[in-house]
Write a protein that holds these residues in place. Structure first.
Motif, mmCIF file in Angstrom:
data_model
loop_
_atom_site.group_PDB
_atom_site.id
_atom_site.type_symbol
_atom_site.label_atom_id
_atom_site.label_comp_id
_atom_site.label_asym_id
_atom_site.label_seq_id
_atom_site.Cartn_x
_atom_site.Cartn_y
_atom_site.Cartn_z
ATOM 1 N N LEU A 1 -9.873 3.539 -2.048
ATOM 2 C CA LEU A 1 -9.203 4.785 -2.404
ATOM 3 C C LEU A 1 -9.520 5.149 -3.842
ATOM 4 O O LEU A 1 -9.394 4.316 -4.750
ATOM 5 C CB LEU A 1 -7.691 4.642 -2.231
ATOM 6 N N ASP B 1 -0.384 4.071 -2.300
ATOM 7 C CA ASP B 1 -1.621 4.652 -1.780
ATOM 8 C C ASP B 1 -1.311 5.601 -0.626
ATOM 9 O O ASP B 1 -1.915 6.678 -0.506
ATOM 10 C CB ASP B 1 -2.572 3.557 -1.308
ATOM 11 N N ASN C 1 0.342 8.786 -2.130
ATOM 12 C CA ASN C 1 -0.642 9.637 -2.794
ATOM 13 C C ASN C 1 -1.549 10.343 -1.786
ATOM 14 O O ASN C 1 -1.915 11.511 -1.964
ATOM 15 C CB ASN C 1 -1.474 8.814 -3.771
ATOM 16 N N THR C 2 -1.902 9.642 -0.723
ATOM 17 C CA THR C 2 -2.756 10.238 0.304
ATOM 18 C C THR C 2 -2.056 11.398 0.996
ATOM 19 O O THR C 2 -2.643 12.461 1.229
ATOM 20 C CB THR C 2 -3.189 9.185 1.322
ATOM 21 N N LEU D 1 -6.579 3.556 5.079
ATOM 22 C CA LEU D 1 -6.340 2.848 3.827
ATOM 23 C C LEU D 1 -6.283 1.337 4.030
ATOM 24 O O LEU D 1 -6.392 0.575 3.064
ATOM 25 C CB LEU D 1 -5.027 3.327 3.196
ATOM 26 N N ARG E 1 0.808 -1.212 0.000
ATOM 27 C CA ARG E 1 0.000 0.000 0.000
ATOM 28 C C ARG E 1 0.846 1.268 0.000
ATOM 29 O O ARG E 1 0.341 2.362 0.246
ATOM 30 C CB ARG E 1 -0.922 0.032 1.236
#
Length: 367
Positions: free
Chosen positions: A275, A136, A139-140, A270, A133
Motif C-alpha cells: 500500500l 490501511d 485509508n483505502t 491489502l 491492518r
C-alpha cells in the motif's frame, strides 16, 4: 499471508428505504418492522432500514439481503405499502422525525440545518477489520469514497435539482456545514491511536456545542459516545469490529451487492498487496494498492457528488481503483434533466422505482 488473514473478509450491509402508500405518499413502516430480522425503524418516520448479518461470501450476503427484503416486501404487499430505493423524497413534502433524546440533542447541536438530514436515505457497507491492518483499511475506504457516484439515486431535494448526488450534498455541504468535523470526509490516519485521538477531540467538540446550546452534559453522555457522535463517511467501528463506509445512496439490492463486493474485494487485496499513498491518479493491481493524496481524493469526491458518472475524471479513477464502472447505471442520471419536481411527479417516480425494487427481489428469489 498468515492463517488469520487467509480467511475471507466478512462484510455486511445496511440499506434504508422510504416507505410509501399505494399512491406513492410517504408513510410509516408500521408492522414492516416485524416482518424480518434486521428490519428496523430509522430516526425519521417514513424510513425502514434493513440490515444483514456479517457474511464471508458474496453468495451468503446476497441470500441474506434478498431473503430479508423478500420477507419485508411480502408483508408490505399485505398491508398496502411499498419500499422506494431513492436517496431523497425529491419533492418539497415535510419529513417528520421520531421523538427521541438522541434526535433532540442532534437538532440542538446541528441547528436548523439538521432538517437536511431528514431527507436522506442511504447505504452503509461494513467490512471486517484485519488485526494490524485497520488503518490501511480505513485509508483505502477513504480513497474509495468517490465510488459513491456508482449509486447516486436522486438529484432532487425540496422539489428542485441539487446535484447528481443530492443526498451526499445535503449531508456534507448543508447539514454539517457549521460542524464540519462531524459530517465531512476525514483525512488519512497514521495509526489507530491517531483515530482514537480524533474521536475524542470530535466528541469533546460535540459535547461543548451541545452544552452551549442548552443541553445537559449528562444527557449527551447518556445518549452518545465518541463513536456514535460522529457522522463522517468512513469510520473504524470498534463496537462491530468493522470499517464502515456510509457514503452511497440507497439503491436496488443488486447494485448495493455489486458495490459491496467490489469494495470488499479492494480492501481484501491489502492482505497481500503493498500500500502506498502518492500522486493524484491512484490504482489497484494484484500486488499494489496506490491511494492518491487526500486533497486529490476530495476533488474526485466533489465531482462524484456534483456530476456523478458524467465526470470522466471520476469514471477513470474508479476504473483504475478496480470498479467495473460500466456495470452501473445510477438512477440520478436517468431521472435528471428537469429543474423542478412536483409532489405528484415525485409520487409517480417513487412508485416506478418501488416496482423496480420488487422486480429485482423477485428475480433474485427465482434464481
Amino acid at each position: 499471508m498468515s492463517e488469520a488473514t487467509a480467511e475471507p473478509l466478512r462484510r455486511s450491509i445496511e440499506v434504508e428505504y422510504w416507505v410509501v402508500e399505494d399512491d406513492g405518499s410517504l408513510t410509516t413502516p408500521g408492522e414492516l418492522v416485524d416482518a424480518s430480522s434486521g428490519a428496523e425503524r430509522e430516526f425519521v418516520e417514513p424510513v425502514l432500514e434493513v440490515k444483514t448479518t456479517p457474511c464471508s461470501t458474496t453468495a451468503e450476503l446476497r441470500e441474506d439481503l434478498y431473503g430479508r427484503l423478500g420477507d419485508v416486501l411480502s408483508r408490505a404487499d399485505q398491508v398496502g405499502k411499498r419500499l422506494v430505493p431513492l436517496a431523497t423524497p425529491m419533492s418539497d413534502e415535510s419529513v417528520s422525525e421520531r421523538e427521541s433524546d438522541r434526535t433532540r440533542i442532534q437538532n440542538r447541536v446541528v441547528g436548523s440545518d439538521f432538517e437536511y438530514v431528514r431527507h436522506c436515505a442511504g447505504t452503509h457497507i461494513h467490512v471486517e477489520q484485519r488485526p494490524g491492518r485497520e488503518i490501511d483499511q480505513f485509508n483505502t475506504l477513504v480513497a474509495l469514497d468517490p465510488a459513491l457516484a456508482l449509486l447516486n439515486s436522486s438529484p432532487y431535494f425540496d422539489g428542485r435539482r441539487l446535484a447528481a448526488g443530492a443526498r451526499s450534498k445535503l449531508y456534507r455541504r448543508m447539514a454539517y456545514d457549521d460542524v464540519p468535523h462531524q459530517g465531512w470526509l476525514w483525512r488519512y490516519a497514521d495509526d489507530t491511536r491517531e483515530w482514537s485521538r480524533r474521536l475524542e477531540r470530535r466528541f469533546e467538540e460535540f459535547l461543548t456545542t451541545a452544552v452551549d446550546a442548552g443541553v445537559d452534559r449528562s444527557s449527551v453522555e447518556a445518549n452518545f459516545d465518541p463513536e456514535s457522535a460522529i457522522w463522517t463517511p468512513v469510520q473504524l467501528r470498534s463496537a462491530f469490529g468493522t470499517v464502515e463506509w456510509r457514503s452511497p445512496d440507497n439503491a436496488l439490492p443488486s447494485d448495493v451487492l455489486r458495490l459491496a463486493d467490489s469494495v470488499a474485494g479492494v480492501v481484501e487485496r491489502l492482505d497481500s498487496a503493498n500500500l502506498r499513498i502518492e500522486g493524484e491518479r491512484g490504482s489497484v493491481t494484484d500486488d499494489t494498492v496506490v491511494l492518491p493524496e487526500f486533497d486529490q481524493v476530495l476533488r474526485y469526491v466533489d465531482a462524484a457528488i456534483e456530476e456523478g458518472l458524467d465526470s470522466e475524471a471520476v469514471r477513470s479513477y474508479l476504473d483504475r481503483m478496480g470498479f467495473d464502472v460500466e456495470a452501473y447505471s445510477p438512477v440520478s442520471h436517468e431521472i435528471d434533466g428537469r429543474e423542478t419536481v412536483t409532489p405528484a411527479e415525485a409520487r409517480e417516480l417513487r412508485l416506478r422505482h418501488a416496482d423496480r425494487l420488487e422486480r429485482d427481489v423477485r428475480s433474485a428469489v427465482r434464481q
